[in-house]
Motif scaffolding. Structure first.
Motif, PDB file in Angstrom:
ATOM      1  N   HIS A  49      14.142  -1.821  11.807  1.00 56.18           N
ATOM      2  CA  HIS A  49      13.388  -1.607  11.245  1.00 56.18           C
ATOM      3  C   HIS A  49      13.157  -2.885  11.682  1.00 56.18           C
ATOM      4  O   HIS A  49      13.765  -3.480  10.882  1.00 56.18           O
ATOM      5  N   LEU A  50      11.548  -3.638  12.406  1.00 52.24           N
ATOM      6  CA  LEU A  50      11.802  -5.036  12.093  1.00 52.24           C
ATOM      7  C   LEU A  50      10.259  -4.869  11.391  1.00 52.24           C
ATOM      8  O   LEU A  50       9.388  -4.083  11.311  1.00 52.24           O
ATOM      9  N   ASP A  51      10.262  -6.100  10.124  1.00 56.86           N
ATOM     10  CA  ASP A  51       9.025  -6.690   9.630  1.00 56.86           C
ATOM     11  C   ASP A  51       8.611  -7.913   9.775  1.00 56.86           C
ATOM     12  O   ASP A  51       9.194  -8.760   9.857  1.00 56.86           O
ATOM     13  N   THR A  52       7.235  -7.903  10.820  1.00 58.07           N
ATOM     14  CA  THR A  52       7.084  -9.404  10.386  1.00 58.07           C
ATOM     15  C   THR A  52       5.631  -9.392  10.093  1.00 58.07           C
ATOM     16  O   THR A  52       5.212  -8.439   9.227  1.00 58.07           O
ATOM     17  N   ALA A  53       5.192 -10.236  10.878  1.00 59.51           N
ATOM     18  CA  ALA A  53       3.684 -10.353  10.373  1.00 59.51           C
ATOM     19  C   ALA A  53       2.865 -11.686  11.332  1.00 59.51           C
ATOM     20  O   ALA A  53       3.416 -11.952  11.366  1.00 59.51           O
ATOM     21  N   THR A  54       1.354 -11.718  11.194  1.00 58.17           N
ATOM     22  CA  THR A  54       1.122 -12.556  12.144  1.00 58.17           C
ATOM     23  C   THR A  54       0.888 -13.574  11.490  1.00 58.17           C
ATOM     24  O   THR A  54       1.115 -15.325  12.033  1.00 58.17           O
ATOM     25  N   GLY A  55       1.240 -13.628  10.185  1.00 60.38           N
ATOM     26  CA  GLY A  55       1.056 -14.916   9.723  1.00 60.38           C
ATOM     27  C   GLY A  55       2.014 -15.284   9.427  1.00 60.38           C
ATOM     28  O   GLY A  55       2.538 -17.055   9.576  1.00 60.38           O
ATOM     29  N   PRO A  84      -5.162 -12.207   5.191  1.00 59.58           N
ATOM     30  CA  PRO A  84      -6.309 -12.188   4.536  1.00 59.58           C
ATOM     31  C   PRO A  84      -7.066 -12.697   5.114  1.00 59.58           C
ATOM     32  O   PRO A  84      -8.624 -12.306   4.814  1.00 59.58           O
ATOM     33  N   ASP A  85      -6.694 -13.629   5.806  1.00 56.74           N
ATOM     34  CA  ASP A  85      -7.703 -15.208   6.147  1.00 56.74           C
ATOM     35  C   ASP A  85      -8.967 -14.219   7.773  1.00 56.74           C
ATOM     36  O   ASP A  85      -9.597 -14.728   7.935  1.00 56.74           O
ATOM     37  N   HIS A  86      -7.775 -13.110   8.120  1.00 59.17           N
ATOM     38  CA  HIS A  86      -8.536 -12.571   9.274  1.00 59.17           C
ATOM     39  C   HIS A  86      -9.528 -11.811   8.943  1.00 59.17           C
ATOM     40  O   HIS A  86      -9.917 -11.030  10.252  1.00 59.17           O
ATOM     41  N   VAL A  87      -9.974 -11.418   7.469  1.00 59.85           N
ATOM     42  CA  VAL A  87     -10.754  -9.969   8.203  1.00 59.85           C
ATOM     43  C   VAL A  87     -12.019 -10.436   8.522  1.00 59.85           C
ATOM     44  O   VAL A  87     -12.632 -11.551   8.310  1.00 59.85           O
ATOM     45  N   TRP A 113      -2.190  -9.602   2.148  1.00 60.01           N
ATOM     46  CA  TRP A 113      -2.395  -9.973   0.342  1.00 60.01           C
ATOM     47  C   TRP A 113      -3.827  -8.989   0.535  1.00 60.01           C
ATOM     48  O   TRP A 113      -5.109  -8.855   1.384  1.00 60.01           O
ATOM     49  N   PRO A 114      -4.302  -8.459  -0.800  1.00 57.90           N
ATOM     50  CA  PRO A 114      -5.512  -8.362  -0.892  1.00 57.90           C
ATOM     51  C   PRO A 114      -6.666  -9.555  -0.649  1.00 57.90           C
ATOM     52  O   PRO A 114      -6.878 -10.514  -1.256  1.00 57.90           O
ATOM     53  N   PRO A 115      -7.110  -8.917   0.244  1.00 60.40           N
ATOM     54  CA  PRO A 115      -8.132 -10.345   0.316  1.00 60.40           C
ATOM     55  C   PRO A 115      -8.925 -10.540  -0.759  1.00 60.40           C
ATOM     56  O   PRO A 115      -9.632 -10.067  -1.055  1.00 60.40           O
ATOM     57  N   ASN A 116      -8.816 -12.104  -0.425  1.00 61.42           N
ATOM     58  CA  ASN A 116      -9.985 -12.902  -2.090  1.00 61.42           C
ATOM     59  C   ASN A 116      -9.899 -11.714  -3.315  1.00 61.42           C
ATOM     60  O   ASN A 116     -10.301 -12.302  -4.076  1.00 61.42           O
ATOM     61  N   GLY A 117      -8.396 -11.508  -3.588  1.00 56.49           N
ATOM     62  CA  GLY A 117      -7.961 -10.753  -5.004  1.00 56.49           C
ATOM     63  C   GLY A 117      -8.917  -9.328  -4.332  1.00 56.49           C
ATOM     64  O   GLY A 117      -8.607  -8.101  -5.864  1.00 56.49           O
ATOM     65  N   THR A 118      -9.428  -9.054  -3.724  1.00 63.24           N
ATOM     66  CA  THR A 118     -10.365  -7.663  -3.953  1.00 63.24           C
ATOM     67  C   THR A 118      -9.096  -6.232  -3.037  1.00 63.24           C
ATOM     68  O   THR A 118      -8.389  -6.994  -1.949  1.00 63.24           O
ATOM     69  N   ALA A 119      -9.660  -5.484  -3.039  1.00 66.23           N
ATOM     70  CA  ALA A 119      -9.382  -4.615  -2.381  1.00 66.23           C
ATOM     71  C   ALA A 119      -9.234  -3.825  -0.871  1.00 66.23           C
ATOM     72  O   ALA A 119      -7.884  -3.789  -0.071  1.00 66.23           O
ATOM     73  N   GLY A 120     -10.328  -4.889  -0.103  1.00 66.99           N
ATOM     74  CA  GLY A 120     -10.588  -4.927   0.750  1.00 66.99           C
ATOM     75  C   GLY A 120     -10.520  -3.645   1.716  1.00 66.99           C
ATOM     76  O   GLY A 120     -10.299  -3.275   3.104  1.00 66.99           O
ATOM     77  N   VAL A 141      -0.162  -1.574   2.710  1.00 65.83           N
ATOM     78  CA  VAL A 141      -0.413  -2.340   2.824  1.00 65.83           C
ATOM     79  C   VAL A 141       0.693  -3.132   1.768  1.00 65.83           C
ATOM     80  O   VAL A 141       1.649  -3.216   1.300  1.00 65.83           O
ATOM     81  N   SER A 142       0.069  -4.272   1.108  1.00 65.56           N
ATOM     82  CA  SER A 142       1.176  -5.811   0.528  1.00 65.56           C
ATOM     83  C   SER A 142       0.830  -6.344  -0.664  1.00 65.56           C
ATOM     84  O   SER A 142      -0.861  -6.763  -0.614  1.00 65.56           O
ATOM     85  N   ASN A 143       1.968  -5.843  -1.227  1.00 62.44           N
ATOM     86  CA  ASN A 143       1.133  -7.307  -3.042  1.00 62.44           C
ATOM     87  C   ASN A 143      -0.147  -6.771  -3.451  1.00 62.44           C
ATOM     88  O   ASN A 143      -1.186  -7.536  -4.317  1.00 62.44           O
TER      89      ASN A 143
END
Ligand SMILES: NC(=O)c1ccc[n+]([C@@H]2O[C@H](COP(=O)([O-])OP(=O)(O)OC[C@H]3O[C@@H](n4cnc5c(N)ncnc54)[C@H](OP(=O)(O)O)[C@@H]3O)[C@@H](O)[C@H]2O)c1
Length: 264
Positions: A49-55, A84-87, A113-120, A141-143
């Motif tokens: 199991h590998l965990d990565t991220a675009t970021g 979140p900035d790829h929304v 992360w929740p985009p701009n603190g919203t649920a997205g 989701v995360s965070n």
């Protein structure tokens, strides 16, 4: 050497017919050759199991290590995350992740992360579509807070399969764990060591008792509590040691003693 069978068989259910391995390999802050080498060692040591991220900027290297390992793609659970900035460019970002990883589907795609603190909610709708198309097996989701998860469910009818959150003996939160389980959300912990107090006497005492080290006690506690754990290391010895946790078992009282280290 760790028993590969054991590490891949310890799983949590994601859906009636799919499971997530409880131990994964974290890759934040690994880049370039170091990332590729670390992921190769992890696959050799038995992580599936590998965990990565675009970021994290290392999907290329994670994908290369996966391909070079010779481990069949369907034996490895691959997660990446939407920043979140790829929304608004979710699909493009997903395609870039698939291309860099060199895979035709993800096992898990998370909103990082929740985009701009919203649920997205709008992003989540794209995730739901991508899952329907088979590009991602599971979405999560995360965070996120439980309220934000509930908003996604009420707006779309689809509940995240996973919430990846900071989790260690210091962060243990029984209400959050139970609330997640009631909703069918698997808790995946991140920063199991970074967030912990590695010199806590409860942890060092248990490590001494079982002839293990504190990180191994922390990983074992996650497994026995059914929380996914994704330790990161760039060092081969630690990569191997962090998954060498199948030769001891913490008692119920010892698990509770670790739970009680939480500051919650
Ligand atoms: N969703 C999110 O927002 C989010 C946030 C943070 C992390 N994550 C994910 O969670 C993964 C794990 O979290 P993390 O990387 O923050 O922290 P971590 O896995 O808790 O700890 C990594 C740190 O501990 C060291 N370490 C590893 N094994 C050790 C051992 N046996 N003994 C002593 N030190 C050890 C590592 O150093 P060396 O590399 O030098 O061994 C590194 O400095 C990340 O890699 C990432 O995949 C997700």
């Amino acid at each position: 050497m760790t028993d590969i069978g054991l590490s891949s068989q310890l799983t949590a259910p994601l859906s009636p017919d799919a499971r997530i391995p409880l131990i994964g390999f974290g890759t934040w802050q690994l880049s370039g050759d170091e990332a590729r080498q670390a992921v190769s060692w992890a696959l050799e040591a038995g992580y599936r199991h590998l965990d990565t991220a675009t970021g994290y900027g290392n999907e290329d290297q994670v994908g290369a290590a996966l391909r070079d390992s010779g481990v069949p793609r369907d034996e490895v659970f691959v997660t990446t995350k939407l920043p979140p900035d790829h929304v608004g460019r979710e699909r493009q970002t997903l395609q870039e992740s698939l291309d860099k990883l060199g895979v035709d589907h993800l096992d898990l795609w998370l909103i990082h992360w929740p985009p701009n603190g919203t649920a997205g909610v709008e992003s989540w709708k794209v995730f739901v579509e991508a899952q329907k198309e088979g590009l991602v097996r599971h979405i999560g989701v995360s965070n996120y807070s439980l309220d934000q998860i509930d908003e996604l469910t009420s707006q779309t009818g689809v509940t995240p399969a996973v919430n990846q959150i900071k989790w260690s003996p210091v962060q243990f939160d029984r209400d959050l764990l139970e609330g997640s389980r009631e909703r069918g959300v698997v808790v995946e912990g991140y920063s199991p060591f970074r967030a912990a107090k590695l010199d806590d006497p409860v942890l060092t005492g248990l490590a001494d008792k079982y002839g293990k080290n504190v990180p191994q006690v922390i990983v074992r506690w996650h497994l026995q509590r059914g929380v996914v754990v994704i330790p990161k290391s760039a060092k081969r010895e630690r990569i191997e040691s962090n998954i060498d946790v199948f030769d001891f078992e913490l008692s119920a009282d010892e698990l509770t003693a670790i739970d009680n280290l939480s500051e919650a």
